[in-house]
Every structure is written in structure tokens, then in C-alpha cells.
Motif scaffolding. Structure first.
Motif, PDB file in Angstrom:
ATOM      1  N   GLY A   1     -17.003  12.111   2.814  1.00 47.92           N
ATOM      2  CA  GLY A   1     -15.804  11.423   2.362  1.00 47.92           C
ATOM      3  C   GLY A   1     -15.675  10.025   2.931  1.00 47.92           C
ATOM      4  O   GLY A   1     -16.547   9.546   3.668  1.00 47.92           O
ATOM      5  N   PRO A   2     -14.556   9.373   2.582  1.00 48.15           N
ATOM      6  CA  PRO A   2     -14.388   7.968   2.958  1.00 48.15           C
ATOM      7  C   PRO A   2     -14.286   7.720   4.467  1.00 48.15           C
ATOM      8  O   PRO A   2     -14.526   6.610   4.921  1.00 48.15           O
ATOM      9  CB  PRO A   2     -13.093   7.555   2.251  1.00 48.15           C
ATOM     10  CG  PRO A   2     -12.385   8.828   1.919  1.00 48.15           C
ATOM     11  CD  PRO A   2     -13.445   9.878   1.795  1.00 48.15           C
ATOM     12  N   HIS A   3     -13.969   8.739   5.236  1.00 46.51           N
ATOM     13  CA  HIS A   3     -13.869   8.588   6.697  1.00 46.51           C
ATOM     14  C   HIS A   3     -15.036   9.272   7.404  1.00 46.51           C
ATOM     15  O   HIS A   3     -14.922   9.652   8.573  1.00 46.51           O
ATOM     16  CB  HIS A   3     -12.538   9.163   7.201  1.00 46.51           C
ATOM     17  CG  HIS A   3     -11.350   8.476   6.623  1.00 46.51           C
ATOM     18  ND1 HIS A   3     -10.958   7.215   7.010  1.00 46.51           N
ATOM     19  CD2 HIS A   3     -10.488   8.869   5.666  1.00 46.51           C
ATOM     20  CE1 HIS A   3      -9.892   6.867   6.318  1.00 46.51           C
ATOM     21  NE2 HIS A   3      -9.589   7.846   5.494  1.00 46.51           N
ATOM     22  N   PHE A   4     -16.143   9.405   6.675  1.00 46.00           N
ATOM     23  CA  PHE A   4     -17.298  10.137   7.200  1.00 46.00           C
ATOM     24  C   PHE A   4     -17.660   9.705   8.618  1.00 46.00           C
ATOM     25  O   PHE A   4     -17.748  10.524   9.520  1.00 46.00           O
ATOM     26  CB  PHE A   4     -18.525   9.975   6.289  1.00 46.00           C
ATOM     27  CG  PHE A   4     -19.802  10.393   6.958  1.00 46.00           C
ATOM     28  CD1 PHE A   4     -20.131  11.736   7.077  1.00 46.00           C
ATOM     29  CD2 PHE A   4     -20.665   9.444   7.519  1.00 46.00           C
ATOM     30  CE1 PHE A   4     -21.294  12.126   7.723  1.00 46.00           C
ATOM     31  CE2 PHE A   4     -21.825   9.835   8.162  1.00 46.00           C
ATOM     32  CZ  PHE A   4     -22.150  11.177   8.262  1.00 46.00           C
ATOM     33  N   ARG A   5     -17.903   8.432   8.815  1.00 45.36           N
ATOM     34  CA  ARG A   5     -18.389   7.971  10.122  1.00 45.36           C
ATOM     35  C   ARG A   5     -17.385   8.288  11.227  1.00 45.36           C
ATOM     36  O   ARG A   5     -17.755   8.797  12.282  1.00 45.36           O
ATOM     37  CB  ARG A   5     -18.687   6.468  10.081  1.00 45.36           C
ATOM     38  CG  ARG A   5     -19.196   5.933  11.406  1.00 45.36           C
ATOM     39  CD  ARG A   5     -19.723   4.506  11.292  1.00 45.36           C
ATOM     40  NE  ARG A   5     -19.984   3.901  12.571  1.00 45.36           N
ATOM     41  CZ  ARG A   5     -20.975   4.212  13.393  1.00 45.36           C
ATOM     42  NH1 ARG A   5     -21.814   5.163  13.053  1.00 45.36           N
ATOM     43  NH2 ARG A   5     -21.146   3.600  14.548  1.00 45.36           N
TER      44      ARG A   5
ATOM     45  N   ALA B   1     -12.661  17.343   4.476  1.00 43.81           N
ATOM     46  CA  ALA B   1     -12.420  16.786   5.808  1.00 43.81           C
ATOM     47  C   ALA B   1     -11.013  17.084   6.317  1.00 43.81           C
ATOM     48  O   ALA B   1     -10.837  17.404   7.504  1.00 43.81           O
ATOM     49  CB  ALA B   1     -12.686  15.281   5.799  1.00 43.81           C
ATOM     50  N   ALA B   2     -10.020  17.011   5.459  1.00 42.69           N
ATOM     51  CA  ALA B   2      -8.642  17.269   5.900  1.00 42.69           C
ATOM     52  C   ALA B   2      -8.490  18.700   6.406  1.00 42.69           C
ATOM     53  O   ALA B   2      -7.836  18.939   7.427  1.00 42.69           O
ATOM     54  CB  ALA B   2      -7.660  17.003   4.751  1.00 42.69           C
ATOM     55  N   LYS B   3      -9.115  19.642   5.724  1.00 40.46           N
ATOM     56  CA  LYS B   3      -9.048  21.030   6.162  1.00 40.46           C
ATOM     57  C   LYS B   3      -9.804  21.223   7.480  1.00 40.46           C
ATOM     58  O   LYS B   3      -9.377  21.984   8.347  1.00 40.46           O
ATOM     59  CB  LYS B   3      -9.605  21.961   5.083  1.00 40.46           C
ATOM     60  CG  LYS B   3      -9.430  23.419   5.429  1.00 40.46           C
ATOM     61  CD  LYS B   3      -9.751  24.342   4.284  1.00 40.46           C
ATOM     62  CE  LYS B   3      -9.536  25.770   4.755  1.00 40.46           C
ATOM     63  NZ  LYS B   3      -9.727  26.761   3.763  1.00 40.46           N
ATOM     64  N   MET B   4     -10.918  20.528   7.646  1.00 35.32           N
ATOM     65  CA  MET B   4     -11.666  20.584   8.905  1.00 35.32           C
ATOM     66  C   MET B   4     -10.780  20.141  10.075  1.00 35.32           C
ATOM     67  O   MET B   4     -10.718  20.804  11.114  1.00 35.32           O
ATOM     68  CB  MET B   4     -12.899  19.683   8.847  1.00 35.32           C
ATOM     69  CG  MET B   4     -14.000  20.149   7.956  1.00 35.32           C
ATOM     70  SD  MET B   4     -15.328  18.899   7.929  1.00 35.32           S
ATOM     71  CE  MET B   4     -16.530  19.689   6.891  1.00 35.32           C
ATOM     72  N   LEU B   5     -10.114  19.016   9.897  1.00 34.80           N
ATOM     73  CA  LEU B   5      -9.247  18.477  10.949  1.00 34.80           C
ATOM     74  C   LEU B   5      -8.138  19.466  11.297  1.00 34.80           C
ATOM     75  O   LEU B   5      -7.871  19.720  12.477  1.00 34.80           O
ATOM     76  CB  LEU B   5      -8.645  17.144  10.505  1.00 34.80           C
ATOM     77  CG  LEU B   5      -9.615  15.974  10.396  1.00 34.80           C
ATOM     78  CD1 LEU B   5      -8.987  14.844   9.581  1.00 34.80           C
ATOM     79  CD2 LEU B   5     -10.042  15.481  11.768  1.00 34.80           C
ATOM     80  N   LYS B   6      -7.509  20.022  10.267  1.00 31.04           N
ATOM     81  CA  LYS B   6      -6.410  20.968  10.497  1.00 31.04           C
ATOM     82  C   LYS B   6      -6.895  22.223  11.209  1.00 31.04           C
ATOM     83  O   LYS B   6      -6.229  22.738  12.117  1.00 31.04           O
ATOM     84  CB  LYS B   6      -5.740  21.331   9.163  1.00 31.04           C
ATOM     85  CG  LYS B   6      -4.913  20.208   8.587  1.00 31.04           C
ATOM     86  CD  LYS B   6      -4.348  20.570   7.229  1.00 31.04           C
ATOM     87  CE  LYS B   6      -3.661  19.346   6.632  1.00 31.04           C
ATOM     88  NZ  LYS B   6      -3.347  19.513   5.227  1.00 31.04           N
ATOM     89  N   GLU B   7      -8.051  22.726  10.805  1.00 31.83           N
ATOM     90  CA  GLU B   7      -8.571  23.945  11.416  1.00 31.83           C
ATOM     91  C   GLU B   7      -8.952  23.708  12.880  1.00 31.83           C
ATOM     92  O   GLU B   7      -8.642  24.519  13.752  1.00 31.83           O
ATOM     93  CB  GLU B   7      -9.770  24.462  10.620  1.00 31.83           C
ATOM     94  CG  GLU B   7     -10.168  25.854  11.026  1.00 31.83           C
ATOM     95  CD  GLU B   7     -11.102  26.524  10.030  1.00 31.83           C
ATOM     96  OE1 GLU B   7     -11.895  27.368  10.493  1.00 31.83           O
ATOM     97  OE2 GLU B   7     -11.047  26.229   8.818  1.00 31.83           O
ATOM     98  N   LEU B   8      -9.602  22.591  13.156  1.00 33.12           N
ATOM     99  CA  LEU B   8      -9.970  22.290  14.547  1.00 33.12           C
ATOM    100  C   LEU B   8      -8.727  22.049  15.405  1.00 33.12           C
ATOM    101  O   LEU B   8      -8.691  22.441  16.578  1.00 33.12           O
ATOM    102  CB  LEU B   8     -10.906  21.082  14.615  1.00 33.12           C
ATOM    103  CG  LEU B   8     -12.313  21.313  14.073  1.00 33.12           C
ATOM    104  CD1 LEU B   8     -13.120  20.020  14.136  1.00 33.12           C
ATOM    105  CD2 LEU B   8     -13.027  22.430  14.816  1.00 33.12           C
TER     106      LEU B   8
END
Length: 154
Positions: free
Chosen positions: A38-42, A96-103
């Protein structure tokens, strides 16, 4: 077994639970590091790698506290699976948003477990473990804060 021995055994058991959670969270964080897009990959790729590095570095410290208490540590992936509270995440296509929330949620779970272990360290009169748990709690709270701020929850 004397009461002090029981409290140290309970503390070691809690530390082994933390060890399992650290390994589970480490692997999940690396999974997300490897598969984020996604757009915030890096930004996310680097954030996840930084957090995973901190998590894996803590595993040795946790295991050594268990050994210093005269107990055995976890010995295998199966032993980790039997004690972990952090749920596995096998998908390679999570957004990515779900990854952030889960972590974020997982780090909050870890904070709770660290605080429970701190109570056991106090009961056992183990000042060394007590102090380390403060440091590990601060690290987990910082990871959660970074994730929350990145999500926009902070």
C-alpha cells in the motif's frame, strides 16, 4: 515446597506465558513486515521490522529470568503454541490498517499480561524481575502507542 518456592514457580510460569506471547507477536509482526503493501509500505515495513527486532531481543531476557528462578523455559514451537495468548495470523493478504489494529490490540494484551506478572514478581519478592517487567511494560506500551498514533487512535 515452601510458599516462596510456589510464588517463584508461579512467576516462572507467568514468564513462560510471556515468552510464548513474545514469540507469537514477533512472528506475527514479521509476517506483517513481509506482507504489508500500500501507499505507506515503507513506513509500515520499517515500523514492523523495528518492533519485531525489539520483541525478539526481549525473548532471551525473559527466558533467562525463568532459568534464574530455577525453572525450565519453553523448548519448542509446540510449547509456545500451548501457552500463547496472542493469536496467530496466517493470512498474507491482510490490509495494512487491519495489521496496525491487530498489532495494537496484541500489544495491549501483552501489557496486561506483563502487569499480571509484575504482581507475581512482587508476591515472590523478586525485585530483579519486577524491574525488568517495568521496562518490558514500557516497551510494549510504546509499541502500542506508536501503532495507535499511526492508526489515528491516539
Amino acid at each position: 515446597m515452601a510458599e516462596g518456592d510456589n510464588s517463584k514457580k508461579a512467576l516462572a510460569d507467568a514468564l513462560n506465558g510471556l515468552l510464548a506471547d513474545y514469540y507469537a507477536l514477533y512472528l506475527k509482526t514479521k509476517n506483517f513486515h513481509w506482507h504489508v503493501t500500500g501507499p505507506h509500505f515503507r513506513e509500515y515495513h520499517l515500523l514492523f521490522d523495528e518492533q519485531a527486532t525489539e520483541l525478539i531481543a526481549t525473548t532471551d531476557l525473559v527466558a533467562e529470568r525463568v532459568r534464574k528462578l530455577g525453572q525450565d523455559t519453553l523448548t519448542s514451537i509446540g510449547a509456545i503454541a500451548g501457552k500463547q495468548r496472542i493469536k496467530d495470523h496466517d493470512s498474507t493478504s491482510t490490509d495494512a490498517a487491519k495489521m496496525l489494529k491487530e498489532l495494537h490490540s496484541d500489544n495491549e494484551t501483552l501489557v496486561k499480561a506483563l502487569k499480571e506478572a509484575k504482581d507475581l514478581a512482587e508476591e515472590a519478592g523478586d525485585n530483579a524481575t519486577d524491574g525488568l517487567l517495568d521496562d518490558w511494560t514500557d516497551q510494549a506500551e510504546q509499541r502500542a502507542w506508536f501503532l495507535a498514533a499511526t492508526i489515528g487512535k491516539a
